[in-house]
Design a protein around this motif. Sequence first.
Motif, PDB file in Angstrom:
ATOM      1  N   THR A   1     -10.560   5.514  -0.880  1.00  0.00           N
ATOM      2  CA  THR A   1     -10.582   6.044   0.469  1.00  0.00           C
ATOM      3  C   THR A   1     -10.111   4.968   1.439  1.00  0.00           C
ATOM      4  O   THR A   1     -10.534   3.812   1.337  1.00  0.00           O
ATOM      5  N   THR A   2      -9.203   5.333   2.326  1.00  0.00           N
ATOM      6  CA  THR A   2      -8.702   4.373   3.301  1.00  0.00           C
ATOM      7  C   THR A   2      -9.757   4.183   4.388  1.00  0.00           C
ATOM      8  O   THR A   2     -10.209   5.142   4.993  1.00  0.00           O
TER       9      THR A   2
ATOM     10  N   GLN B   1     -13.281  -3.537   9.040  1.00  0.00           N
ATOM     11  CA  GLN B   1     -14.535  -4.024   9.638  1.00  0.00           C
ATOM     12  C   GLN B   1     -15.660  -3.012   9.386  1.00  0.00           C
ATOM     13  O   GLN B   1     -16.752  -3.370   8.966  1.00  0.00           O
ATOM     14  N   ALA B   2     -15.358  -1.736   9.621  1.00  0.00           N
ATOM     15  CA  ALA B   2     -16.371  -0.681   9.480  1.00  0.00           C
ATOM     16  C   ALA B   2     -16.833  -0.518   8.034  1.00  0.00           C
ATOM     17  O   ALA B   2     -17.892   0.045   7.767  1.00  0.00           O
ATOM     18  N   VAL B   3     -16.050  -1.034   7.090  1.00  0.00           N
ATOM     19  CA  VAL B   3     -16.372  -0.853   5.670  1.00  0.00           C
ATOM     20  C   VAL B   3     -17.735  -1.461   5.304  1.00  0.00           C
ATOM     21  O   VAL B   3     -18.416  -0.975   4.404  1.00  0.00           O
TER      22      VAL B   3
ATOM     23  N   VAL C   1     -19.268   4.108   0.619  1.00  0.00           N
ATOM     24  CA  VAL C   1     -18.334   3.537  -0.347  1.00  0.00           C
ATOM     25  C   VAL C   1     -19.145   2.638  -1.268  1.00  0.00           C
ATOM     26  O   VAL C   1     -20.270   2.250  -0.943  1.00  0.00           O
ATOM     27  N   THR C   2     -18.580   2.304  -2.436  1.00  0.00           N
ATOM     28  CA  THR C   2     -19.387   1.668  -3.477  1.00  0.00           C
ATOM     29  C   THR C   2     -19.213   0.156  -3.558  1.00  0.00           C
ATOM     30  O   THR C   2     -20.170  -0.576  -3.816  1.00  0.00           O
TER      31      THR C   2
ATOM     32  N   ILE D   1     -13.918   3.498  -3.935  1.00  0.00           N
ATOM     33  CA  ILE D   1     -13.349   2.181  -3.645  1.00  0.00           C
ATOM     34  C   ILE D   1     -12.552   2.259  -2.340  1.00  0.00           C
ATOM     35  O   ILE D   1     -11.577   3.018  -2.252  1.00  0.00           O
ATOM     36  N   PRO D   2     -12.958   1.486  -1.330  1.00  0.00           N
ATOM     37  CA  PRO D   2     -12.243   1.523  -0.053  1.00  0.00           C
ATOM     38  C   PRO D   2     -10.959   0.693  -0.122  1.00  0.00           C
ATOM     39  O   PRO D   2     -10.945  -0.385  -0.721  1.00  0.00           O
TER      40      PRO D   2
END
Length: 327
Positions: free
Chosen positions: A72-73, A77-79, A88-89, A43-44
């Motif tokens: 995770t930090t 935008q990149a997420v 990431v999920t 989870i971001p």
Amino acid sequence: MSRKFTKTLGAMVAGTMLAFGASTGQAGTTTAALGDVDDPIIIPVHNWSSQIAMSHAVGQLLEKIGYTVEYTTTDSQAVYEALRVGDVTLELEVWEGSFATAFNAALDKGGILDAGTHDAVTREEWWLPDFTIAKCPGLPDWEALNACAEMFARPDSGGKGVYVDGPVEWLHDLDRIEALGMNFIQIHAGGAAALWAELESAAANDEAVVVFNWSPNFTDALYGGAFVEFPAFHDRCKTDASWGINPNMTSDCGSPAGGYLKKAAWDGMPRKWPAAYKALTRINFTTNMVGTMAMFVDVDEMEHADAAARWIEENEEVWSAWLYASQ
Ligand code: TMO
């Protein structure tokens, strides 16, 4: 207890609670329904309070039913690229104003799912606290704000008003001041906490301040205030220079006033973690929920994980419907 046994037991318990019809009595089937409980759901977390606290709440709920979760930090935008490739999920707060462009680009490329829209309606915009609105007639209209620009000047702004935007990462309209011919300059706060510090110090010194802000948030309860009313958002405002009051530039309008708040997922999630994905599609944040989480962290000064635990404690009816609905 062996690891394998623990895992099967966990899956059976969770399977009993998760209403998966007739198959729930069979450990094998329920394991499949939960999916890969040993591989962490990632989870971001970003840089504003409701997103971090709500991410912890959902993570804690997924752990309750047997999943492994990691946080995770991640750049906000990149997420969307990270989601698309499965690094990431899931993402719990896709704010239309700041992230629609990145989200849509990822949807176009493929690999990411739109997992539904929360009830909370969002707005991200220049914002004035009540103690500032009282200082200048006609606020929160943008032309009234512009007429009072001098009131927002700082020693190093050359007589122009200063608008305190959020971090560059949130990608706001960098051209709006120019497109609307405003007598302002834009500076960027390093993060949400720096925005709240600007508000606090302006309030303490009885100075005018205009900051980037969003709704739902805790600031209305604390200061009262209003978003600046710019010319209303329109899609063409972003793409068609001839649209709007400046015939030569895009960006001559405000952000969407009734923006969405969405959820997103890596498209491998439904197969790898089926029950978690089902829960994700049911998760639904209201205005009150997002505002309350921001309040727990920014006013009550709770740690994000503690705010999440408190919210879980106080809202069992809400989250049990997310986790245990039979669908
Ligand atoms: C993305 N945000 C809610 C901080 O505007």
